[in-house]
Every structure is written in structure tokens, then in C-alpha cells.
Scaffold this active site. Structure first.
Site, PDB file in Angstrom:
ATOM      1  N   HIS A 257      -4.573 -40.067 -14.807  1.00  0.00           N
ATOM      2  CA  HIS A 257      -3.439 -39.939 -15.728  1.00  0.00           C
ATOM      3  C   HIS A 257      -2.351 -40.901 -15.325  1.00  0.00           C
ATOM      4  O   HIS A 257      -2.150 -41.147 -14.131  1.00  0.00           O
ATOM      5  CB  HIS A 257      -2.888 -38.506 -15.727  1.00  0.00           C
ATOM      6  CG  HIS A 257      -2.091 -38.196 -16.946  1.00  0.00           C
ATOM      7  ND1 HIS A 257      -0.763 -38.524 -17.066  1.00  0.00           N
ATOM      8  CD2 HIS A 257      -2.458 -37.634 -18.110  1.00  0.00           C
ATOM      9  CE1 HIS A 257      -0.340 -38.163 -18.260  1.00  0.00           C
ATOM     10  NE2 HIS A 257      -1.350 -37.622 -18.923  1.00  0.00           N
ATOM     11  N   ASP A 308      -8.232 -33.766 -21.350  1.00  0.00           N
ATOM     12  CA  ASP A 308      -9.436 -34.055 -22.135  1.00  0.00           C
ATOM     13  C   ASP A 308     -10.714 -33.544 -21.481  1.00  0.00           C
ATOM     14  O   ASP A 308     -11.729 -33.411 -22.157  1.00  0.00           O
ATOM     15  CB  ASP A 308      -9.566 -35.576 -22.348  1.00  0.00           C
ATOM     16  CG  ASP A 308      -8.581 -36.090 -23.393  1.00  0.00           C
ATOM     17  OD1 ASP A 308      -8.425 -35.424 -24.422  1.00  0.00           O
ATOM     18  OD2 ASP A 308      -7.975 -37.159 -23.167  1.00  0.00           O
TER      19      ASP A 308
HETATM   20  C1  LIG Z   1      -4.630 -37.165 -23.390  1.00  0.00           C
HETATM   21  C2  LIG Z   1      -4.737 -38.353 -22.548  1.00  0.00           C
HETATM   22  O1  LIG Z   1      -4.496 -39.417 -23.029  1.00  0.00           O
HETATM   23  S1  LIG Z   1      -5.148 -38.143 -20.922  1.00  0.00           S
HETATM   24  C3  LIG Z   1      -6.017 -39.647 -20.478  1.00  0.00           C
HETATM   25  C4  LIG Z   1      -7.324 -39.703 -21.170  1.00  0.00           C
HETATM   26  N1  LIG Z   1      -8.091 -40.884 -20.757  1.00  0.00           N
HETATM   27  C5  LIG Z   1      -9.132 -40.792 -19.930  1.00  0.00           C
HETATM   28  O2  LIG Z   1      -9.533 -39.736 -19.470  1.00  0.00           O
HETATM   29  C6  LIG Z   1      -9.849 -42.088 -19.657  1.00  0.00           C
HETATM   30  C7  LIG Z   1     -10.142 -42.252 -18.174  1.00  0.00           C
HETATM   31  N2  LIG Z   1      -8.921 -42.455 -17.422  1.00  0.00           N
HETATM   32  C8  LIG Z   1      -8.315 -43.679 -17.404  1.00  0.00           C
HETATM   33  O3  LIG Z   1      -8.782 -44.642 -18.001  1.00  0.00           O
HETATM   34  C9  LIG Z   1      -7.030 -43.818 -16.612  1.00  0.00           C
HETATM   35  O4  LIG Z   1      -6.969 -42.855 -15.608  1.00  0.00           O
HETATM   36  C10 LIG Z   1      -5.786 -43.703 -17.526  1.00  0.00           C
HETATM   37  C11 LIG Z   1      -5.841 -44.783 -18.593  1.00  0.00           C
HETATM   38  C12 LIG Z   1      -5.699 -42.352 -18.161  1.00  0.00           C
HETATM   39  C13 LIG Z   1      -4.548 -43.875 -16.667  1.00  0.00           C
HETATM   40  O5  LIG Z   1      -4.634 -45.113 -16.185  1.00  0.00           O
HETATM   41  P1  LIG Z   1      -3.609 -45.838 -15.227  1.00  0.00           P
HETATM   42  O6  LIG Z   1      -2.369 -45.113 -15.018  1.00  0.00           O
HETATM   43  O7  LIG Z   1      -3.454 -47.186 -15.787  1.00  0.00           O
HETATM   44  O8  LIG Z   1      -4.385 -45.807 -13.883  1.00  0.00           O
HETATM   45  P2  LIG Z   1      -5.093 -47.058 -13.275  1.00  0.00           P
HETATM   46  O9  LIG Z   1      -6.009 -47.658 -14.279  1.00  0.00           O
HETATM   47  O10 LIG Z   1      -4.004 -47.909 -12.701  1.00  0.00           O
HETATM   48  O11 LIG Z   1      -5.954 -46.391 -12.161  1.00  0.00           O
HETATM   49  C14 LIG Z   1      -5.709 -46.490 -10.790  1.00  0.00           C
HETATM   50  C15 LIG Z   1      -7.065 -46.600 -10.088  1.00  0.00           C
HETATM   51  O12 LIG Z   1      -7.847 -45.443 -10.396  1.00  0.00           O
HETATM   52  C16 LIG Z   1      -9.026 -45.846 -11.066  1.00  0.00           C
HETATM   53  N3  LIG Z   1      -9.261 -44.907 -12.126  1.00  0.00           N
HETATM   54  C17 LIG Z   1      -8.363 -44.421 -12.995  1.00  0.00           C
HETATM   55  N4  LIG Z   1      -8.951 -43.556 -13.824  1.00  0.00           N
HETATM   56  C18 LIG Z   1     -10.242 -43.489 -13.462  1.00  0.00           C
HETATM   57  C19 LIG Z   1     -11.327 -42.769 -13.950  1.00  0.00           C
HETATM   58  N5  LIG Z   1     -11.195 -41.930 -14.980  1.00  0.00           N
HETATM   59  N6  LIG Z   1     -12.509 -42.931 -13.343  1.00  0.00           N
HETATM   60  C20 LIG Z   1     -12.650 -43.752 -12.292  1.00  0.00           C
HETATM   61  N7  LIG Z   1     -11.637 -44.469 -11.786  1.00  0.00           N
HETATM   62  C21 LIG Z   1     -10.451 -44.335 -12.377  1.00  0.00           C
HETATM   63  C22 LIG Z   1      -8.741 -47.219 -11.628  1.00  0.00           C
HETATM   64  O13 LIG Z   1      -9.917 -47.960 -11.812  1.00  0.00           O
HETATM   65  C23 LIG Z   1      -7.851 -47.795 -10.550  1.00  0.00           C
HETATM   66  O14 LIG Z   1      -8.659 -48.184  -9.490  1.00  0.00           O
HETATM   67  P3  LIG Z   1      -8.313 -49.511  -8.660  1.00  0.00           P
HETATM   68  O15 LIG Z   1      -6.936 -49.273  -8.075  1.00  0.00           O
HETATM   69  O16 LIG Z   1      -9.397 -49.576  -7.655  1.00  0.00           O
HETATM   70  O17 LIG Z   1      -8.322 -50.628  -9.647  1.00  0.00           O
HETATM   71  O1  LIG Z   2       0.813 -38.530 -21.638  1.00  0.00           O
HETATM   72  C1  LIG Z   2      -0.147 -39.299 -21.682  1.00  0.00           C
HETATM   73  O2  LIG Z   2      -0.125 -40.473 -21.289  1.00  0.00           O
HETATM   74  C2  LIG Z   2      -1.446 -38.831 -22.188  1.00  0.00           C
HETATM   75  C3  LIG Z   2      -1.566 -37.360 -22.324  1.00  0.00           C
HETATM   76  O3  LIG Z   2      -1.866 -36.656 -21.391  1.00  0.00           O
HETATM   77  C4  LIG Z   2      -1.269 -36.760 -23.618  1.00  0.00           C
HETATM   78  O4  LIG Z   2      -0.896 -37.472 -24.550  1.00  0.00           O
HETATM   79  O5  LIG Z   2      -1.416 -35.533 -23.752  1.00  0.00           O
END
Ligand SMILES: CC(=O)SCCNC(=O)CCNC(=O)[C@H](O)C(C)(C)COP(=O)(O)OP(=O)(O)OC[C@H]1O[C@@H](n2cnc3c(N)ncnc32)[C@H](O)[C@@H]1OP(=O)(O)O
Ligand SMILES: O=C([O-])CC(=O)C(=O)O
Length: 371
Positions: A257, A308
Site C-alpha cells: 500500500h 483487495d
Molecule cells: C484499493 C487499493 O488500491 S489497495 C492497492 C491495490 N493494489 C495492489 O494490490 C497491487 C499490488 N501492490 C502494488 O502494486 C503496490 O504495493 C502499490 C501500487 C499498491 C503501492 O505501491 P508503492 O507505494 O509504489 O510501493 P512500491 O512499488 O514503491 O513498493 C516498494 C517495494 O515493495 C515491492 N512491492 C510492492 N507491492 C508488492 C507486491 N504486491 N508484491 C510484491 N512486491 C511488492 C515493490 O516491488 C518494491 O520493491 P523494491 O523496493 O525492491 O523495488
Molecule cells: O488509498 C489508496 O491508495 C488505495 C486504497 O486503499 C483505496 O482506495 O481504498
């Protein structure tokens, strides 16, 4: 100085709707745990739109208004039957349908507070009918009219399946709606606010937000979580599949997140609902697989599940088609988008940041036949 590529940590606006402070989520100052355990979705809608909980008569009035406004113009339903390609994603259909709905709203361009509030009610009511109708029409089934004596959560499940849901199903679905209703300045809410800050209309703001929610890094992740569970298939495969993905540097959907560090406070409620519902259905394997995935990803990557992750096995246990998971997120989140749109209108300023230019320096134009 340029902000981070994802604007991480940038405080871009003020809001009195919801807050995330030290991993605690509140709607208008009420802890999400309290609301998830006690509130109806309609109460939460009222809370987000009026910034206070409703009294009994106010809640009854809102429930009535939502139930009375669920019908959708026939033309909007008929266009679901006209798509030239098969397997249109329901989020694409929803994006189009909400935009199309605006063409049937006499008040679409009316910008008074009163007209905008009436449109908010219509949108919140009709989005449930749109998603359920699409879910049925694509299978050759007719849409089902809502029952005015059912709650919003019960009506959604009824309009989707044609059967009145059991209490535990309504409890689970209501909880999911409450938990997804708002989340500070997430990507889709920010999109809605940017859109209406040009003084564009509510339908444009919600349509734009649906587009942003659709992506798998945001709301689209819940469908992807189910895809992962289906790919794993059996508890005995969890370790190999998840380890394989981690070794390949693939993201595990439903984890991580942008804001939460210790964990998403919504996940535990959905985890418990997943445990209960999958047990009831004799489908514990989806819950058990999810728990194993959580153990692996948490221990290896220190990434807790987000909202999610467990919502996928909850919706699956409610017998909902997997590609309707994200539209359901929109059915709930539209309440938050609408609250933010109304808040934006109430104290508006065009949102227009700057970009740091990193392209070539000044160049001389060369006519095409001399290049
Ligand atoms: C309702 C919502 O929107 S909640 C989010 C729903 N989205 C997901 O579940 C998709 C999977 N998760 C992700 O893609 C990310 O965690 C996000 C987009 C939600 C948040 O991303 P960011 O804040 O940009 O985190 P960021 O990408 O900088 O991650 C930091 C590190 O953790 C890793 N990481 C983050 N999420 C995941 C994941 N789900 N699985 C594996 N590795 C992950 C990244 O690859 C990164 O690794 P690195 O430092 O070696 O490059
Ligand atoms: O806040 C965010 O970036 C994503 C999230 O968890 C939501 O929209 O519920």
C-alpha cells in the site's frame, strides 16, 4: 524541487471526509472498525455526504430515496446488448453506462448544491442497478427490479442473483461496502477531484474516477487476487506458485500500500468474513490458501494484505462473477467520490500542478522534406 514520481507523501488538498493517520482509518472521525462492526452502508453514505451520522428519520429518508431511484433508463440497458466484441470488461461497460446515464439526467449541467445532491442520490442508487443488470444481460438474463423494502446491500445481491440473500450474505456484503466507501486521496478520488475542479459536472467526475479505479494497481487488484487463487488451485501449490512469482519479481496482488506501513485496517474484517463465508460454503480452501499467501508475502517481503486481498474470497463465496469484483468496489466507492466532488465544488480551485521538463533543449524546426 520535483515531487516523487507517484507524488508520494505530497499533501495535495484538505478534506473533512476521511483520514489515514498512523495506519488508522476514519470516516469523519469515526474509526473504520467501529463502522464496519456496526453501521449500515446507507448510514455511511449519509455520514460521508453530510459529515455527521443520520438520525433515524434522516436514514429512513435516504434509504427510501436510494430504493426509489434505482431504475435505469431502458436505453442504458439496451446498449449493453450492442457491443461488437465479446467479453467487454464490466468496468469498461460501467464507465460507459455512467457516462451515458448523464445524458438522461435533466439536471446533468445544473450546478446548484441542491441539484448536485439530487444527482449524487441518483448515481448512488443507479450504479447498483447498472452493475447487476450488466452482470445478468451478458449471460442472456433479464435485469431484476429492486425491492424497495430491502437494504442497499441486500438489493444489490438480489438484483444480481434474483434470490433474496441470506442474512450472513447481507452482513458480509454490507461490511464490504462500508469498508470500501472512502479512502482519503486515493488515485480514483484524486482523479474525480481533478476532473470536477475544472467545474466539470458530476457524471464526468465519476466516469473519470471509474477509469482510474479499473487499473490493477488500484481497485482492479481484487479481480487479480482471485485470478491468483484460481491459478494456485489447491493449498498444496501455494508455496511453489507464490515463491515462483516472488523469484520472478512479480507483484502479488492484494499486497502492499502506498500509505499504510503496518497494515490496512480493513483487511482483518474481510479476512474474518472470508473465514466465515468460505466455511459456510464448504470452500475453506480459498480462505486457507489466502492465509498461506499472507504468511509467505508478509514474512518474505514484509508487505501486509490490503483491502483487495480478502475481499476476493468473500465475493467468490457470495457467488459473484470474478470480473464484477471491481465494479462492486465502484458501487461502494462512488459514495466517497461523490462526497469528495461535493467537497471540491464547495471550495474550488483548479488543480493544475507543474511538470519539470526533461526533454531536448531548443531545436530548430526543419521542413519535412529536409529531415
Ligand atoms: C484499493 C487499493 O488500491 S489497495 C492497492 C491495490 N493494489 C495492489 O494490490 C497491487 C499490488 N501492490 C502494488 O502494486 C503496490 O504495493 C502499490 C501500487 C499498491 C503501492 O505501491 P508503492 O507505494 O509504489 O510501493 P512500491 O512499488 O514503491 O513498493 C516498494 C517495494 O515493495 C515491492 N512491492 C510492492 N507491492 C508488492 C507486491 N504486491 N508484491 C510484491 N512486491 C511488492 C515493490 O516491488 C518494491 O520493491 P523494491 O523496493 O525492491 O523495488
Ligand atoms: O488509498 C489508496 O491508495 C488505495 C486504497 O486503499 C483505496 O482506495 O481504498
Amino acid at each position: 524541487m520535483t515531487a516523487g514520481k507517484g507524488l508520494e507523501g505530497v499533501v495535495a488538498t484538505q478534506t473533512a471526509i476521511s483520514s489515514i493517520i498512523d495506519d488508522t482509518l476514519t470516516y469523519v472521525g469515526y474509526n473504520i472498525d467501529d463502522l464496519a462492526n456496526n453501521a449500515s452502508f446507507e448510514e455511511v453514505v449519509y455520514l460521508l455526504w453530510h459529515k455527521r451520522l443520520p438520525k433515524a428519520d434522516e436514514l429512513a429518508e435516504l434509504k427510501q430515496q436510494l430504493a426509489d431511484n434505482m431504475s435505469v433508463p431502458q436505453e442504458v440497458l439496451d446498449q449493453f446488448r450492442t457491443y461488437p466484441i465479446k467479453n467487454v470488461h464490466p468496468m469498461a461497460a460501467l464507465r460507459t453506462a455512467i457516462s451515458y446515464l448523464g445524458l438522461f439526467d435533466e439536471e446533468a449541467e445544473e450546478m446548484t448544491d441542491e441539484a448536485n445532491y439530487r444527482k449524487a442520490i441518483r448515481l448512488q442508487a443507479k450504479i447498483a442497478a447498472v452493475v447487476t443488470a450488466f452482470g445478468r444481460i451478458r449471460k442472456g438474463e433479464e435485469p431484476i427490479q429492486p425491492k424497495t423494502d430491502l437494504s442497499y446491500a441486500a438489493n444489490f445481491l438480489y438484483m444480481l442473483s434474483g434470490e433474496e440473500p441470506e442474512d450472513i450474505e447481507v452482513e458480509a456484503f454490507n461490511k464490504a461496502l462500508v469498508l470500501h466507501a472512502d479512502h482519503e486521496l486515493n488515485a480514483s478520488t484524486f482523479t474525480a477531484r481533478v476532473c470536477v475542479a475544472t467545474l466539470s459536472d458530476i457524471y464526468s467526475g465519476v466516469t473519470a474516477a471509474i477509469g482510474a479505479l479499473k487499473g490493477p494497481l488500484h481497485g482492479g487488484a481484487n479481480e487479480q487476487v482471485m485470478k491468483t487463487l484460481m491459478e494456485i488451485g489447491d493449498e498444496s501449490n501455494v508455496e511453489s506458485v507464490i515463491q515462483g512469482k516472488l523469484d520472478n519479481k512479480e507483484k502479488i496482488m492484494g499486497f502492499g500500500h502506498r500509505v499504510y506501513r503496518q497494515g490496512d485496517p480493513r483487511a482483518k474484517h474481510l479476512r474474518e468474513m472470508s473465514r466465515k463465508l468460505t466455511k459456510l460454503r464448504g470452500e475453506e480452501k480459498y480462505y486457507n490458501m489466502s492465509v498461506k499467501i499472507e504468511e509467505i508475502v508478509t514474512s518474505q517481503k514484509d508487505l501486509p494484505p490490503n483491502v483487495d486481498f480478502y475481499s476476493a474470497s468473500v465475493y467468490n463465496a457470495l457467488r459473484i462473477d470474478h470480473d464484477l469484483f471491481t465494479p462492486i468496489f465502484a458501487v461502494s466507492r462512488v459514495s466517497g467520490w461523490l462526497a469528495h466532488i461535493l467537497e471540491q465544488y464547495a471550495d474550488n480551485r483548479l488543480i493544475r500542478p507543474r511538470a519539470e521538463y526533461v526533454g531536448p533543449g531548443m531545436q530548430q524546426y526543419v521542413p519535412v522534406d529536409e529531415r
